[in-house]
Design a protein around this motif. Structure first.
Motif, short mmCIF file in Angstrom:
data_model
loop_
_atom_site.label_atom_id
_atom_site.label_comp_id
_atom_site.label_asym_id
_atom_site.label_seq_id
_atom_site.Cartn_x
_atom_site.Cartn_y
_atom_site.Cartn_z
N GLY A 1 -12.95 64.92 15.93
CA GLY A 1 -13.28 66.24 16.48
C GLY A 1 -12.21 66.85 17.37
N GLU A 2 -11.10 66.14 17.56
CA GLU A 2 -10.09 66.66 18.50
C GLU A 2 -9.21 67.76 17.90
N GLY A 3 -9.44 68.05 16.61
CA GLY A 3 -8.59 69.05 15.95
C GLY A 3 -8.84 70.49 16.39
N TYR A 4 -9.92 70.70 17.14
CA TYR A 4 -10.15 72.08 17.63
C TYR A 4 -9.39 72.24 18.94
N HIS A 5 -8.09 72.22 18.78
CA HIS A 5 -7.19 72.07 19.93
C HIS A 5 -6.89 73.40 20.59
N ASN A 6 -7.01 74.51 19.85
CA ASN A 6 -6.82 75.83 20.44
C ASN A 6 -7.94 76.07 21.45
N TYR A 7 -9.16 75.77 21.02
CA TYR A 7 -10.31 75.89 21.94
C TYR A 7 -10.11 74.98 23.14
N HIS A 8 -9.71 73.74 22.86
CA HIS A 8 -9.59 72.76 23.94
C HIS A 8 -8.55 73.18 24.99
N HIS A 9 -7.44 73.77 24.55
CA HIS A 9 -6.42 74.13 25.53
C HIS A 9 -6.85 75.27 26.43
N ILE A 10 -7.68 76.17 25.94
CA ILE A 10 -8.10 77.28 26.80
C ILE A 10 -9.32 76.89 27.64
N PHE A 11 -10.18 76.02 27.08
CA PHE A 11 -11.39 75.61 27.80
C PHE A 11 -11.42 74.09 27.94
N GLN A 12 -10.49 73.54 28.70
CA GLN A 12 -10.37 72.08 28.76
C GLN A 12 -11.49 71.40 29.54
N THR A 13 -12.31 72.17 30.28
CA THR A 13 -13.39 71.53 31.04
C THR A 13 -14.66 71.37 30.21
N ASP A 14 -14.63 71.84 28.96
CA ASP A 14 -15.80 71.75 28.08
C ASP A 14 -15.81 70.38 27.39
N TYR A 15 -16.97 69.70 27.41
CA TYR A 15 -17.02 68.38 26.78
C TYR A 15 -16.96 68.47 25.26
N ARG A 16 -17.13 69.71 24.74
CA ARG A 16 -17.05 69.91 23.29
C ARG A 16 -15.65 70.40 22.92
N THR B 1 -25.33 61.99 22.72
CA THR B 1 -26.23 60.85 22.52
C THR B 1 -26.23 59.96 23.75
N ALA B 2 -25.05 59.73 24.32
CA ALA B 2 -24.95 58.90 25.52
C ALA B 2 -25.76 59.52 26.66
N SER B 3 -25.78 60.86 26.73
CA SER B 3 -26.54 61.50 27.81
C SER B 3 -28.05 61.34 27.57
N TRP B 4 -28.48 61.36 26.30
CA TRP B 4 -29.90 61.12 26.00
C TRP B 4 -30.30 59.70 26.38
N LEU B 5 -29.33 58.77 26.26
CA LEU B 5 -29.62 57.37 26.58
C LEU B 5 -29.45 57.07 28.06
N GLY B 6 -29.07 58.08 28.82
CA GLY B 6 -28.88 57.89 30.27
C GLY B 6 -27.53 57.30 30.63
N LEU B 7 -26.59 57.28 29.68
CA LEU B 7 -25.27 56.69 29.95
C LEU B 7 -24.23 57.74 30.33
N ALA B 8 -24.58 59.02 30.16
CA ALA B 8 -23.66 60.11 30.54
C ALA B 8 -24.47 61.23 31.16
N ARG B 9 -23.83 61.97 32.07
CA ARG B 9 -24.55 63.09 32.68
C ARG B 9 -23.56 64.17 33.10
N ASN B 10 -24.12 65.31 33.56
CA ASN B 10 -23.29 66.46 33.97
C ASN B 10 -22.32 66.91 32.88
N LEU B 11 -22.81 67.02 31.67
CA LEU B 11 -21.96 67.47 30.56
C LEU B 11 -21.61 68.94 30.79
N LYS B 12 -20.32 69.22 30.87
CA LYS B 12 -19.91 70.60 31.20
C LYS B 12 -19.63 71.42 29.95
N THR B 13 -20.14 72.66 29.95
CA THR B 13 -19.81 73.58 28.86
C THR B 13 -19.35 74.91 29.46
N VAL B 14 -18.61 75.65 28.67
CA VAL B 14 -18.12 76.95 29.12
C VAL B 14 -19.14 78.01 28.72
#
Ligand SMILES: [Zn+2]
Ligand SMILES: [Zn+2]
Length: 387
Positions: A237-252, A269-282
């Motif tokens: 999923g890292e190929g959406y690199h144009n998006y990533h460079h402008i919005f690097q704080t987004d977990y997607r 999935t990790a957040s549903w299992l309680g292993l991740a939290r505070n997922l940031k989106t733009v």
């Protein structure tokens, strides 16, 4: 912007023999010993399974761990997940979390600057893919002043301080153990060790090279980063690199439901299992704003190239006015929401009304993008002499 020739880097920096020999020998073994062993002895299905499972664990440790967790802090992870990422990240043989993330933060901060971006794509495909690691370039020198937060993470520092033994245990120890358990040590070492490392290496390296050369730029053209679906498929999923460079704080990285971004799915999935939290989106409005800004820029360029089609210009200016009116209203709503939230004044109904209006604005920008797309298509169909 500097070109390849204008860089102040020395033409030949001292070679780093450890990485040169490591990259060369593993790649050579992957294209000679692996097929030779396959023909002469043959591989078992469980060796391919180990290749796929360890390869996926290493890949995700780099994308979800090294990249989106530690480099960009796009979410928080439970220590057990961080430990897993630290172990299989070491197995991916791409240096410690601290070194990798500090370099990556410099890449984002100084993207395309030949003197300060450690793997500037403006220095060519080879350099940004692998060349930057083979010599001791001043642009690649370690400097952890941008990674103080990581130096406070005990798992990061444990991995950094014991990087060699952890890497040896994960890269030699694990395949050796699996080989002994299944009765074919060499076959396991070749597939789950050598071939897996080479595949992990080059899929990650493609993000620094190909994802800055090949693909589209829907969000910004202020740097070389591209969105590329094919690359996203091979890079978790890292190929959406144009998006990533402008919005690097987004977990997607791939924000649409149909875009291939298994790293995003893993984090969710990790957040549903309680292993991740505070997922940031733009916020969607900011994404729409970036896309529309690019569309206007392109439409404007097309108009410049043509024989000044006044009717088109009028239409475009009307759209531009609508766009800036929508943005102003959005900014106004944001500040009202912020002010009220600070003073804890916002009534429930008012907060809901603001949310609804923001949704309406998001929708209107989406429609505007469609209108602009149609305009540009019609513009292409028009004969060049039309005014
Ligand atoms: Zn990044
Ligand atoms: Zn990049």
């Amino acid at each position: 912007m500097k070109s390849v020739n204008e860089t102040r880097e020395p033409a030949t920096a001292p070679r780093i023999w450890v990485t040169t020999v490591l990259f060369a020998s593993t790649a050579l073994a992957a294209v000679t010993l692996v097929p030779l062993y396959g023909v002469l002895v043959g591989f078992h299905w469980y060796q391919w399974l180990a290749f796929a499972v360890i390869g996926a664990l290493c890949g995700f440790s780099i994308t979800a761990g090294y990249h989106r967790l530690w480099s960009h802090r796009t979410y928080e992870a439970h220590w057990s997940l961080r430990l897993l990422f630290a172990l299989f990240g070491a197995a991916a043989l791409q240096n410690s979390i601290l070194v990798w993330c500090s370099g990556h933060r410099r890449h984002h901060r100084h993207v395309d600057d030949n003197d300060q971006d450690p793997y500037s794509a403006r220095r060519g495909f080879w350099f940004s893919h692998i060349g930057w690691m083979l010599r001791d370039y001043p642009s690649g020198r370690e400097d952890f002043s941008n990674a103080r937060d990581l130096q406070r993470d005990r798992i990061v520092m444990w991995q950094h301080n014991h990087y060699v033994p952890i890497t040896l245990a994960m890269n030699l120890g694990l395949p050796l153990l699996l080989g002994l358990l299944t009765g074919d040590v060499i076959g396991m070492l070749l597939l789950a060790g050598v071939l897996r490392i080479v595949v992990n290496h080059h899929t990650t390296f493609f993000i620094n090279s190909l994802a800055h050369i090949w693909g589209r730029r829907p969000y910004t053209d202020e740097n070389t980063a591209r969105d590329n679906d094919l690359l996203a498929f091979f890079t978790f999923g890292e190929g959406y690199h144009n998006y990533h460079h402008i919005f690097q704080t987004d977990y997607r990285n791939g924000i649409r439901w149909y875009q291939w971004d298994p790293t995003k799915w893993l984090i969710r999935t990790a957040s549903w299992l309680g292993l991740a939290r505070n997922l940031k989106t733009v916020p969607t409005m900011r994404i729409q704003r970036a896309m529309l800004t690019m569309q206007f820029k392109r439409a404007e360029q097309k108009l410049q190239e043509s024989n000044h089609r006044e009717s088109w210009r009028e239409l475009l200016e009307k759209e531009a006015q609508d766009f800036s009116a929508a943005l102003n209203e959005w900014k106004e709503l944001q500040s009202r929401r912020y002010e009220n939230a600070r003073e804890r004044l916002l009534a429930k109904w008012e907060s809901a009304a603001i949310r609804t209006r923001v949704k309406e604005l998001e929708y209107s920008l989406k429609m505007q993008r469609k209108r602009l797309q149609i305009m540009m298509e019609q513009f292409h169909l028009c004969p060049a002499t039309a005014t």
